[in-house]
Design a protein around this motif. Structure first.
Motif, short mmCIF file in Angstrom:
data_model
loop_
_atom_site.label_atom_id
_atom_site.label_comp_id
_atom_site.label_asym_id
_atom_site.label_seq_id
_atom_site.Cartn_x
_atom_site.Cartn_y
_atom_site.Cartn_z
N PHE A 64 0.82 -1.21 0.00
CA PHE A 64 0.00 0.00 0.00
C PHE A 64 0.86 1.27 0.00
CE2 PHE A 64 -2.32 3.35 2.28
CZ PHE A 64 -3.43 3.47 1.47
N ASN A 65 1.97 1.22 0.73
CA ASN A 65 2.86 2.39 0.81
C ASN A 65 3.82 2.50 -0.36
OD1 ASN A 65 1.74 3.37 3.18
ND2 ASN A 65 3.13 2.19 4.48
N GLY A 66 3.82 1.51 -1.24
CA GLY A 66 4.60 1.60 -2.47
C GLY A 66 6.03 1.12 -2.38
N ASP A 67 6.29 0.11 -1.56
CA ASP A 67 7.64 -0.46 -1.51
C ASP A 67 7.85 -1.31 -2.76
OD1 ASP A 67 10.02 -1.81 -1.05
OD2 ASP A 67 9.65 -1.98 1.11
N MET A 68 8.31 -0.67 -3.81
CA MET A 68 8.42 -1.32 -5.11
C MET A 68 9.46 -2.43 -5.13
SD MET A 68 5.98 0.10 -6.55
CE MET A 68 6.12 -0.55 -8.19
N SER A 69 10.48 -2.36 -4.28
CA SER A 69 11.49 -3.43 -4.26
C SER A 69 10.85 -4.76 -3.84
CB SER A 69 12.65 -3.07 -3.33
OG SER A 69 12.21 -2.92 -2.00
N ILE A 70 9.91 -4.70 -2.91
CA ILE A 70 9.21 -5.92 -2.48
C ILE A 70 8.33 -6.43 -3.62
CG2 ILE A 70 7.35 -6.75 -0.98
CD1 ILE A 70 8.63 -5.11 1.26
N VAL A 71 7.60 -5.54 -4.24
CA VAL A 71 6.69 -5.93 -5.33
C VAL A 71 7.47 -6.53 -6.50
CG1 VAL A 71 5.03 -5.09 -7.03
CG2 VAL A 71 4.92 -4.26 -4.68
N PHE A 72 8.52 -5.84 -6.93
CA PHE A 72 9.30 -6.34 -8.06
C PHE A 72 10.01 -7.65 -7.73
CE2 PHE A 72 9.67 -1.76 -9.68
CZ PHE A 72 8.60 -1.93 -10.54
N GLY A 73 10.51 -7.78 -6.51
CA GLY A 73 11.16 -9.03 -6.10
C GLY A 73 10.19 -10.20 -6.13
N ALA A 74 8.98 -9.97 -5.63
CA ALA A 74 7.96 -11.03 -5.62
C ALA A 74 7.55 -11.40 -7.04
CB ALA A 74 6.76 -10.59 -4.80
N LEU A 75 7.36 -10.40 -7.89
CA LEU A 75 6.96 -10.67 -9.27
C LEU A 75 8.07 -11.40 -10.04
CD1 LEU A 75 5.06 -7.38 -10.16
CD2 LEU A 75 4.09 -9.63 -9.65
N PHE A 76 9.32 -11.02 -9.79
CA PHE A 76 10.44 -11.70 -10.44
C PHE A 76 10.46 -13.18 -10.04
CE2 PHE A 76 14.92 -13.08 -10.44
CZ PHE A 76 15.19 -12.92 -11.79
N THR A 77 10.27 -13.45 -8.75
CA THR A 77 10.23 -14.83 -8.27
C THR A 77 9.06 -15.58 -8.89
OG1 THR A 77 11.23 -14.14 -6.18
CG2 THR A 77 10.15 -16.29 -6.21
N LEU A 78 7.92 -14.92 -9.02
CA LEU A 78 6.75 -15.54 -9.64
C LEU A 78 7.04 -15.93 -11.09
CD1 LEU A 78 3.72 -16.31 -9.60
CD2 LEU A 78 3.27 -13.98 -10.36
N ILE A 79 7.66 -15.04 -11.83
CA ILE A 79 7.99 -15.32 -13.23
C ILE A 79 8.94 -16.51 -13.33
CG2 ILE A 79 9.16 -14.41 -15.27
CD1 ILE A 79 7.96 -11.64 -14.40
N LYS A 80 9.97 -16.52 -12.49
CA LYS A 80 10.90 -17.65 -12.50
C LYS A 80 10.18 -18.95 -12.15
CE LYS A 80 14.31 -17.07 -9.83
NZ LYS A 80 15.43 -16.77 -8.95
N THR A 81 9.29 -18.89 -11.19
CA THR A 81 8.56 -20.08 -10.75
C THR A 81 7.63 -20.59 -11.83
OG1 THR A 81 8.64 -19.31 -8.47
CG2 THR A 81 7.01 -21.00 -8.99
N THR A 82 6.89 -19.70 -12.46
CA THR A 82 5.94 -20.15 -13.48
C THR A 82 6.63 -20.69 -14.71
OG1 THR A 82 5.72 -17.89 -14.34
CG2 THR A 82 4.07 -18.61 -12.75
N LYS A 83 7.83 -20.22 -15.00
CA LYS A 83 8.57 -20.76 -16.13
C LYS A 83 9.01 -22.20 -15.88
CE LYS A 83 10.55 -17.06 -18.76
NZ LYS A 83 11.77 -16.51 -19.30
N SER A 84 9.35 -22.48 -14.61
CA SER A 84 9.88 -23.81 -14.31
C SER A 84 8.83 -24.77 -13.73
CB SER A 84 11.04 -23.70 -13.31
OG SER A 84 10.57 -23.19 -12.08
#
Length: 102
Positions: A64-84
């Motif tokens: 909610f406060n916009g900590d983009m490092s957390i959001v981008f880190g989670a999304l990056f992990t999601l992309i890696k996970t869904t690929k494998s």
């Protein structure tokens, strides 16, 4: 458009998670108006990640406060996970409820 404002209420992240994972969320605030509704959506985002076995060390308030490092880190992990993870690829054709706000 400001990315922080776009993800602050959790709706865009829920929609993105649904698309990437192939699963759907049963209930969430599609047009949240209050801070509480937005935080509930952000909590749901974190539960969604958890359901996908992706550990996100964050609180709803961080999104909610916009900590983009957390959001981008989670999304990056999601992309890696869904690929494998072939299970997620297969589940895209079988949409199902994952989590709901209680």
């Amino acid at each position: 458009s400001d990315l922080h404002k776009d993800i602050k209420d959790g709706v865009a992240l829920i929609n993105l998670l649904e698309i990437v994972s192939g699963m759907s969320v049963k209930e969430y605030h599609r047009k949240p108006e209050t801070v509480q509704q937005k935080l509930q959506n952000c909590d749901l985002v974190l539960k969604f990640f958890s359901k996908l076995n992706i550990n996100v060390n964050a609180r709803p308030k961080d999104i909610f406060n916009g900590d983009m490092s957390i959001v981008f880190g989670a999304l990056f992990t999601l992309i890696k996970t869904t690929k494998s993870d072939k299970r997620l690829t297969k589940s895209r054709s079988k949409r199902k409820a994952v989590v709901s706000i209680e």
